[in-house]
Design a protein around this motif. Sequence first.
Motif, short mmCIF file in Angstrom:
data_model
loop_
_atom_site.label_atom_id
_atom_site.label_comp_id
_atom_site.label_asym_id
_atom_site.label_seq_id
_atom_site.Cartn_x
_atom_site.Cartn_y
_atom_site.Cartn_z
N ASP A 159 36.06 40.43 39.12
CA ASP A 159 35.84 39.83 40.44
C ASP A 159 35.07 38.52 40.33
N ARG A 160 34.07 38.50 39.45
CA ARG A 160 33.29 37.27 39.26
C ARG A 160 34.19 36.16 38.71
N ILE A 161 35.04 36.51 37.76
CA ILE A 161 35.90 35.51 37.14
C ILE A 161 36.95 34.98 38.11
N TRP A 162 37.58 35.88 38.89
CA TRP A 162 38.68 35.45 39.76
C TRP A 162 38.24 35.19 41.20
N PRO A 168 37.40 28.62 35.88
CA PRO A 168 37.43 27.27 35.30
C PRO A 168 36.23 27.01 34.38
N LEU A 169 35.05 27.49 34.80
CA LEU A 169 33.86 27.33 33.96
C LEU A 169 34.03 28.06 32.64
N TYR A 170 34.57 29.28 32.70
CA TYR A 170 34.71 30.08 31.48
C TYR A 170 35.75 29.49 30.51
N ILE A 171 36.76 28.85 31.04
CA ILE A 171 37.74 28.20 30.16
C ILE A 171 37.06 27.08 29.36
N LEU A 172 36.32 26.23 30.06
CA LEU A 172 35.62 25.13 29.40
C LEU A 172 34.55 25.64 28.46
N LEU A 173 33.83 26.68 28.89
CA LEU A 173 32.77 27.25 28.06
C LEU A 173 33.33 27.89 26.80
N TYR A 229 41.07 39.73 32.29
CA TYR A 229 40.13 39.82 33.42
C TYR A 229 40.71 39.16 34.67
N ILE A 230 41.40 38.04 34.49
CA ILE A 230 42.02 37.36 35.62
C ILE A 230 43.08 38.25 36.27
N LYS A 231 43.88 38.91 35.44
CA LYS A 231 44.92 39.83 35.94
C LYS A 231 44.27 40.95 36.75
N ILE A 232 43.22 41.54 36.21
CA ILE A 232 42.52 42.61 36.94
C ILE A 232 41.91 42.07 38.23
N GLY A 233 41.34 40.86 38.15
CA GLY A 233 40.73 40.24 39.32
C GLY A 233 41.73 39.98 40.43
N ILE A 234 42.93 39.55 40.06
CA ILE A 234 43.98 39.31 41.06
C ILE A 234 44.40 40.62 41.72
#
Length: 254
Positions: A159-162, A168-173, A229-234
């Motif tokens: 949920d936090r990620i999506w 976007p922050l986590y991709i860059l990080l 995580y994005i899949k679960i978040g969606i």
Amino acid sequence: MSELIEGYLGTTVDGKKSRVPAKLDYIQSVTGGFLALFMWGHMMMVSSILISKDFMYTITKFLEGSFIIDGGSPLLVSIFVFIIFVVFITHAAMGIRKMPANFKQYQVLRAHSKSLKHDDTHLWLTQAFTGFVMFFLGSVHLYIIMTNSADIGPYASADRIWSEWMWPLYILLLLAVEFHGTIGLYRLCVKWGWFDGKDPRKTRVRLKRVKWTLTIFFLTLGFASLLAYIKIGIEHADKAGERYVPTSMTQGVK
């Protein structure tokens, strides 16, 4: 005051060469090596989501000390993250010493790097840039986890990620951390002469291959985990905020 400044810069103090820069280099090496190894361990734990939600939940509870405290305590996670934060800031402070102080110095360094065409110099520039990025993005991430340690789990993290738009922050990080960490460990090996053997040049070539192998491996693992995580978040977006209940507990209810 002048003696303090001279000692920090490494100039002579009372006719003797200051050992302060060497000590600061040692601190930078120790903190950097620790953080790089920590990030690899962190990535392994984060990637537990690729196995199953239940496994990721189990890892989370283990980090909360469920083996010594019934149900675990997120406070333990906050304390540990605070320690990591202190090490992170210490390492950043040591690294800033070697950064160009202004744009003119950066131009000189860049021109020097181009004229030399030295691969290790380019790696240092990459490490310096990714370190600069990490200082800001990493601080945000560590602060969020430290102050919201109870919000870690298959659903809470997703949920936090999506839903909270942190992806976007986590991709860059992720990119900054993996490049910075593997380059850092490579440079540590070269700087302190680890694994030099009889032919340091051949060792350096082998170390560079290992470095790129590790970079590719952890970037692949990191992006695979982030996508999971994005899949679960969606899928969980309409129930954002709901906490995950492990299969063993839901079966017990039935």
